[in-house]
Structure formats: C-alpha cells, structure tokens
Design a protein around this motif. Sequence first.
Motif, PDB file in Angstrom:
ATOM      1  N   VAL A  87      12.042  46.246   7.650  1.00  0.00           N
ATOM      2  CA  VAL A  87      10.660  46.269   7.158  1.00  0.00           C
ATOM      3  C   VAL A  87      10.550  45.449   5.872  1.00  0.00           C
ATOM      4  O   VAL A  87       9.644  44.638   5.699  1.00  0.00           O
ATOM      5  N   VAL A  88      11.499  45.658   4.980  1.00  0.00           N
ATOM      6  CA  VAL A  88      11.493  44.929   3.713  1.00  0.00           C
ATOM      7  C   VAL A  88      11.743  43.444   3.954  1.00  0.00           C
ATOM      8  O   VAL A  88      11.052  42.588   3.404  1.00  0.00           O
ATOM      9  N   ARG A  90      11.204  41.706   6.655  1.00  0.00           N
ATOM     10  CA  ARG A  90      10.055  41.109   7.328  1.00  0.00           C
ATOM     11  C   ARG A  90       8.936  40.824   6.326  1.00  0.00           C
ATOM     12  O   ARG A  90       8.307  39.774   6.359  1.00  0.00           O
ATOM     13  N   THR A  91       8.699  41.760   5.403  1.00  0.00           N
ATOM     14  CA  THR A  91       7.653  41.569   4.406  1.00  0.00           C
ATOM     15  C   THR A  91       7.981  40.397   3.488  1.00  0.00           C
ATOM     16  O   THR A  91       7.111  39.588   3.156  1.00  0.00           O
ATOM     17  N   TRP A  94       7.137  37.267   5.328  1.00  0.00           N
ATOM     18  CA  TRP A  94       5.699  36.989   5.310  1.00  0.00           C
ATOM     19  C   TRP A  94       5.276  36.389   3.973  1.00  0.00           C
ATOM     20  O   TRP A  94       4.483  35.452   3.932  1.00  0.00           O
ATOM     21  N   LEU A  95       5.803  36.945   2.884  1.00  0.00           N
ATOM     22  CA  LEU A  95       5.448  36.414   1.566  1.00  0.00           C
ATOM     23  C   LEU A  95       5.988  35.001   1.378  1.00  0.00           C
ATOM     24  O   LEU A  95       5.328  34.149   0.788  1.00  0.00           O
ATOM     25  N   VAL A 116       0.801  38.630  -4.362  1.00  0.00           N
ATOM     26  CA  VAL A 116       1.246  39.451  -3.228  1.00  0.00           C
ATOM     27  C   VAL A 116       0.035  40.075  -2.551  1.00  0.00           C
ATOM     28  O   VAL A 116      -0.073  40.077  -1.316  1.00  0.00           O
ATOM     29  N   MET A 120      -1.139  39.326   1.373  1.00  0.00           N
ATOM     30  CA  MET A 120      -1.265  40.420   2.335  1.00  0.00           C
ATOM     31  C   MET A 120      -2.706  40.583   2.835  1.00  0.00           C
ATOM     32  O   MET A 120      -2.924  40.889   4.010  1.00  0.00           O
TER      33      MET A 120
END
Length: 133
Positions: A87-88, A90-91, A94-95, A116, A120
Amino acid sequence: MTHPLYSHNFTCDPALGEVFPRMQHVWADRGYTGDLIKNIKNTLGWTIEIVKHPWTGVKHIWLPQGQEPPPPIEVPEGFVVLKRRWVVERTFAWLGRSRRMAKDYERLPVTSENLVFEVMIRLMLKRLAQCGL
C-alpha cells in the motif's frame, strides 16, 4: 504522507487522536517497536502491527543445552511481498508519477504536504471522471 508518531524518548503525542479521530489500527515497520507499541495503545487506544519478514530474528537463536533446534525456515530468494507494505509502495509510485513530486525540491515541508494533497485530489478526480460520476 507521514506524521511523526514519537519523539526520541518514544512518547506518543495525544493530539494525534484528535487529528485522526477514525484511526484504529496502524501498520508499522520494524523500526517502530518497543515502548512505542504500549504508548500508542495506552495513549490513543490504537492497535499497532509490526510488518516484518516471517523469518526475521530466526537466523541465529540461542537454545538451552540438550534442546533440539526448530526446523529451519526456508528464506526465498529475490523480492518478497510483505503484508500491507504494498500500500505504501503503491502510494509512493503514484506520487512519483507526478513531475513535481518526482524530486524533493521544496524548502518547506508544508509545501510538500500540499503537493501530496494536490496529486491525490487529481488522482481521485481522474478516477471519478473515468467511472462517469
């Protein structure tokens, strides 16, 4: 986005409960062990789960004389997916796809935090537009 949960004396800030009122469970890395787990539970009422490899701490163990060692744990070679770690990662991916967030050029942490939020929000709006909402 990360928030400092503890200072160097491993005390938990009670104000975090007001900032994150719906928070109940936290996944953390192996660096967040020891007194911090008890402090978070007592101060905020959150549960904390340390994410680690199944074979962590099993490579070298001391046994009393005459006791048989446990069967060896097979350590797979290469990349191993850890529970909730994706999860971390993947985030962060994305960033990193945002050109402004690919490098950390900002002088103030507040600027980085706002970027950020911007990335998002843009990601959520793009997904909402794709599903027709």
